[in-house]
Design an enzyme around this catalytic site. Structure first.
Site, PDB file in Angstrom:
ATOM      1  N   GLN A  46      38.771  46.456  43.165  1.00 41.36           N
ATOM      2  CA  GLN A  46      38.315  47.528  42.511  1.00 41.36           C
ATOM      3  C   GLN A  46      36.697  47.655  42.541  1.00 41.36           C
ATOM      4  O   GLN A  46      36.135  48.600  42.642  1.00 41.36           O
ATOM      5  CB  GLN A  46      38.865  47.423  41.293  1.00 41.36           C
ATOM      6  CG  GLN A  46      40.286  47.671  40.971  1.00 41.36           C
ATOM      7  CD  GLN A  46      41.169  46.556  41.437  1.00 41.36           C
ATOM      8  OE1 GLN A  46      40.767  45.594  41.413  1.00 41.36           O
ATOM      9  NE2 GLN A  46      42.223  47.095  41.888  1.00 41.36           N
ATOM     10  N   ASP A  47      36.249  46.592  41.991  1.00 40.26           N
ATOM     11  CA  ASP A  47      34.691  46.415  41.982  1.00 40.26           C
ATOM     12  C   ASP A  47      34.241  46.917  43.322  1.00 40.26           C
ATOM     13  O   ASP A  47      33.118  47.757  43.487  1.00 40.26           O
ATOM     14  CB  ASP A  47      34.148  45.048  41.693  1.00 40.26           C
ATOM     15  CG  ASP A  47      34.358  45.110  40.099  1.00 40.26           C
ATOM     16  OD1 ASP A  47      34.677  46.002  39.469  1.00 40.26           O
ATOM     17  OD2 ASP A  47      33.883  43.877  39.498  1.00 40.26           O
ATOM     18  N   LYS A 127      52.862  47.421  50.133  1.00 40.61           N
ATOM     19  CA  LYS A 127      51.786  47.086  50.877  1.00 40.61           C
ATOM     20  C   LYS A 127      51.683  45.508  50.836  1.00 40.61           C
ATOM     21  O   LYS A 127      51.347  45.035  49.770  1.00 40.61           O
ATOM     22  CB  LYS A 127      50.539  47.804  50.292  1.00 40.61           C
ATOM     23  CG  LYS A 127      49.312  47.610  50.971  1.00 40.61           C
ATOM     24  CD  LYS A 127      48.102  48.441  50.243  1.00 40.61           C
ATOM     25  CE  LYS A 127      46.938  48.726  51.264  1.00 40.61           C
ATOM     26  NZ  LYS A 127      46.329  47.232  51.032  1.00 40.61           N
ATOM     27  N   LYS A 286      47.773  51.597  44.092  1.00 39.25           N
ATOM     28  CA  LYS A 286      47.227  50.005  43.733  1.00 39.25           C
ATOM     29  C   LYS A 286      47.018  50.351  42.033  1.00 39.25           C
ATOM     30  O   LYS A 286      46.128  51.052  41.684  1.00 39.25           O
ATOM     31  CB  LYS A 286      46.138  49.413  44.183  1.00 39.25           C
ATOM     32  CG  LYS A 286      45.997  49.474  45.758  1.00 39.25           C
ATOM     33  CD  LYS A 286      44.911  49.126  46.378  1.00 39.25           C
ATOM     34  CE  LYS A 286      44.488  47.706  46.456  1.00 39.25           C
ATOM     35  NZ  LYS A 286      43.356  47.231  47.154  1.00 39.25           N
ATOM     36  N   CYS A 374      37.717   8.086  34.785  1.00 41.07           N
ATOM     37  CA  CYS A 374      37.611   8.910  36.037  1.00 41.07           C
ATOM     38  C   CYS A 374      39.186   8.605  36.812  1.00 41.07           C
ATOM     39  O   CYS A 374      39.506   7.718  37.387  1.00 41.07           O
ATOM     40  CB  CYS A 374      36.485   8.429  37.000  1.00 41.07           C
ATOM     41  SG  CYS A 374      36.352   9.319  38.535  1.00 41.07           S
TER      42      CYS A 374
HETATM   43 ZN   LIG Z   1      34.659   8.457  39.368  1.00 43.15          ZN
END
Ligand SMILES: [Zn+2]
Length: 635
Positions: A46-47, A127, A286, A374
């Site tokens: 759209q943009d 579509k 659309k 982590c």
């Molecule tokens: Zn790490």
């Protein structure tokens, strides 16, 4: 020229359109279109249509981008072949009002040829959001520019099936992957179906996912004639419009990007005809749906190449402005903690402006889990304001893999060194890019890469060294904090690359555009990569040096600091001429407007173009005359 940073900024609409020059706007549209074709859109459809192209057509109505089907950046080297039948884009409507205007045009056209309105039939099909192709029975072509495409028959040779097990040769269609299959088999590895679809077509050998999807008949060529359809007269079309749309959109197990409506009466179709871009007897509807409330399935931690831990939010699959969204980033763990983003929470997801879906806020919070170690190296984590970080940069597998893959991604002149390949190299004790460049065919096969893949990887490495590459891109590939492509280019305008490792914090602060903190991070970062940089330079990458600011002032040819446009068929590739011109301090634009100073013409230039330039008082020069004038400066 647009820096990456500027492109980002425009895409985010952080820069006002009014502040962009005509050339910048045009350049942005071309870039945005390429990204879309590559499966990584940077702005929403759209943009792109309503903001950027609309502005472009206001400012430069004759810009080539507006007058032909969207060009495909296919990444194919093959020569383009003429399509058996023209394949145009489809005109788009976003509201019922726009559909009504289309009906008005049909009404008018039918009166002109005395066709009673009630005899007109409209046919609708979903579509598909895939990769358009044309199958003439022996060959398969891409849409290309609508007239000429590439021969991609290899896709059928690789075993791709036609939808419904029907026969070859049914004309236009799309290469797509089943939605349910993507969700269950591929969404862990690919962001969007479009990214995956691209891998089916490319020249390089198929990866495991692609060959599996083909043999599972999940990746298919779908001729439009095989799609479920709705047909009816204009009266019932208007009455049942909404339900027709939702029925067609939900009627196939593929990603859908709206509904295509077209006329079936051949006489009326011929009468309405087409313009250069699309058929007037066809329109795509659309819907704009760019916000949704979505349930979170889970939140998983991911380690980036810089050590930042990012929460990746798996979502209940949701349609948002034309694409199915499976996941989004939760930005940082500060947000997870503050807003209660966890499995079972409900979030508001938007996809406007930016095409990367965004979690705006948590509507209903749930229990959160903050990782204590982590996920990659199991080491401890540290909070840095909102960000959770793994500081084990030297030994954290995901960071090392991320850094190596980043190098090849930024270089952007090679294929095959994605995360999966780099992961495998890591598993075989490779820790640095400079080690990758030392690998032999024997090394690679010993690591478990096939004979062909190994050869391909070596070819890619060779190519990445032999093709010329901007020095700022090469430097950015090392992934130093605050040294993205924009900053690298700026830095190298002040100092040649061989001297940057000697820069002090003060030297950098003295340059335009660097604050103290940034300067400090850059100096530290450069120190860290110095050894690896030198190790890589041994491989003789063909660096194209940025012209420094001081050198720039030396040119006294007539084009210095002037804006020129090349047009017509030139004696050598246009890109080479553009590069040369820029290195001589000449501003190169792609389209003529009132700020153009010189039009450099090659062969086969239309009279209209020349007249238009004359009217604007632009100096017209033949290519040979131009080259003669800059001869003394040529590199
Ligand atoms: Zn790490």
């Amino acid at each position: 020229m647009l820096t990456d940073q500027k492109i980002q900024n425009i895409a985010n609409q952080g820069l006002l359109l009014a502040d962009l020059s005509d050339d910048e706007l045009a350049a942005f549209c071309i870039v945005a279109n390429q990204f879309y074709r590559d499966g990584e859109p940077i702005v929403s459809d759209q943009d792109y249509d309503f903001v950027f192209l609309a502005e472009l057509s206001k400012r430069t109505p004759d810009h080539p981008l507006l007058n032909r089907p969207e060009p495909e950046n296919e990444g194919f080297s093959e020569e383009k072949v003429k399509l058996p039948q023209r394949m145009l884009s489809t005109d788009k409507a976003y509201t019922w009002g726009e559909i009504q205007k289309w009906l008005d045009r049909i009404n008018k056209a039918s009166q002109e040829i005395n066709l009673p309105l009630e005899t007109i039939q409209i046919k609708g099909t979903a579509k598909l959001d895939g990769f358009a192709g044309y199958d003439d029975g022996s060959k398969l072509y891409t849409r290309g520019d609508g007239n000429k495409g590439s021969d991609i028959s290899r896709v059928f040779e690789r075993g791709l099936n036609v939808y419904n097990d029907s026969e070859r040769g049914q004309g236009p269609g799309e290469i797509v992957v089943k939605k349910s299959y993507f969700e269950s088999h591929l969404s862990q590895h690919f962001e969007y179906p479009r990214n995956f679809q691209a891998s089916l077509i490319k020249e390089k050998t198929l990866d495991q996912f692609a060959s599996q999807a083909i043999s599972d008949k999940a990746a298919l060529f779908v001729p439009f004639s095989q799609l479920p359809s709705w047909s009816g007269d204009i009266g019932s079309f208007g009455e049942k419009f909404q339900s027709i749309v939702s029925k067609l959109e939900g009627g196939v197990d593929f990603d859908v990007d709206g509904v295509v409506f077209e006329l079936t009466n051949e006489q009326l179709k011929t009468h309405m005809g087409s313009n250069r871009k699309f058929h007037r007897w066809q329109i795509a509807f659309k819907e704009n749906k760019d916000k949704a409330q979505v349930r979170v399935l889970s939140v998983t931690a991911q380690v980036g190449r810089t050590g930042k831990i990012t929460p990746v939010v798996e979502l209940e699959p949701t349609q948002l402005s034309g694409a199915t969204i499976y996941r989004a980033t939760g930005h940082h763990y500060g947000l997870v903690k503050e807003q209660g983003l966890g499995s079972g929470s409900i979030v508001e997801l938007t996809r406007s402006g930016l095409v990367i879906p965004k979690i705006n806020k948590v509507l209903k919070s749930a229990e959160v889990s903050i990782p204590e170690s982590c996920p990659s190296c199991q080491g401890g984590l540290t909070w840095d304001s909102d960000f959770l970080m793994c500081l084990n940069h030297e030994n954290c597998p995901d960071q090392i893999i991320g850094m190596m893959a980043y190098f090849f991604k930024v270089l952007a002149n090679n294929d095959g060194f994605g995360i999966a390949t780099v992961q495998k190299l890591y598993d075989n004790d490779i820790r640095k890019v400079s080690e990758i460049y030392q690998l032999s065919h024997g090394n690679l096969t010993a690591m478990g890469f096939g004979d062909k893949t190994s050869q391909n990887l070596l070819n890619q490495l060779k190519r990445s060294k032999e093709e010329s590459i901007e020095d700022w891109r090469f430097l950015a590939a090392f992934g130093v904090l605050r040294l993205g492509m924009g900053n690298c280019e700026n830095l190298l305008k002040h100092k040649p690359i061989v001297e940057i490792f000697d820069l002090s914090v003060d030297d950098i602060i003295d340059m335009d555009g660097f604050a103290e903190l940034t300067a400090k991070l850059i100096v530290d970062g450069l120190e860290e990569i110095k050894e690896e940089y030198q190790a890589l330079r041994i491989f003789r990458f063909q660096l194209e040096m940025t012209q420094s600011k001081s050198n720039m002032e030396d040119f006294d040819h007539p084009f210095f600091n002037k804006k020129i446009v090349f047009t017509g068929k030139m004696s050598r590739p246009r890109a080479d001429l553009q590069k040369q011109a820029k290195s001589l301090g000449i501003k190169v634009a792609t389209s003529v407007n009132s700020s153009t100073d010189f039009l450099i013409v090659g062969e086969k230039v239309g009279v209209n173009k020349l007249n238009a330039a004359k009217e604007k008082d632009i100096v017209i020069l033949k290519e040979v005359e131009y080259l003669f004038q800059i001869e003394n400066y040529s590199l």
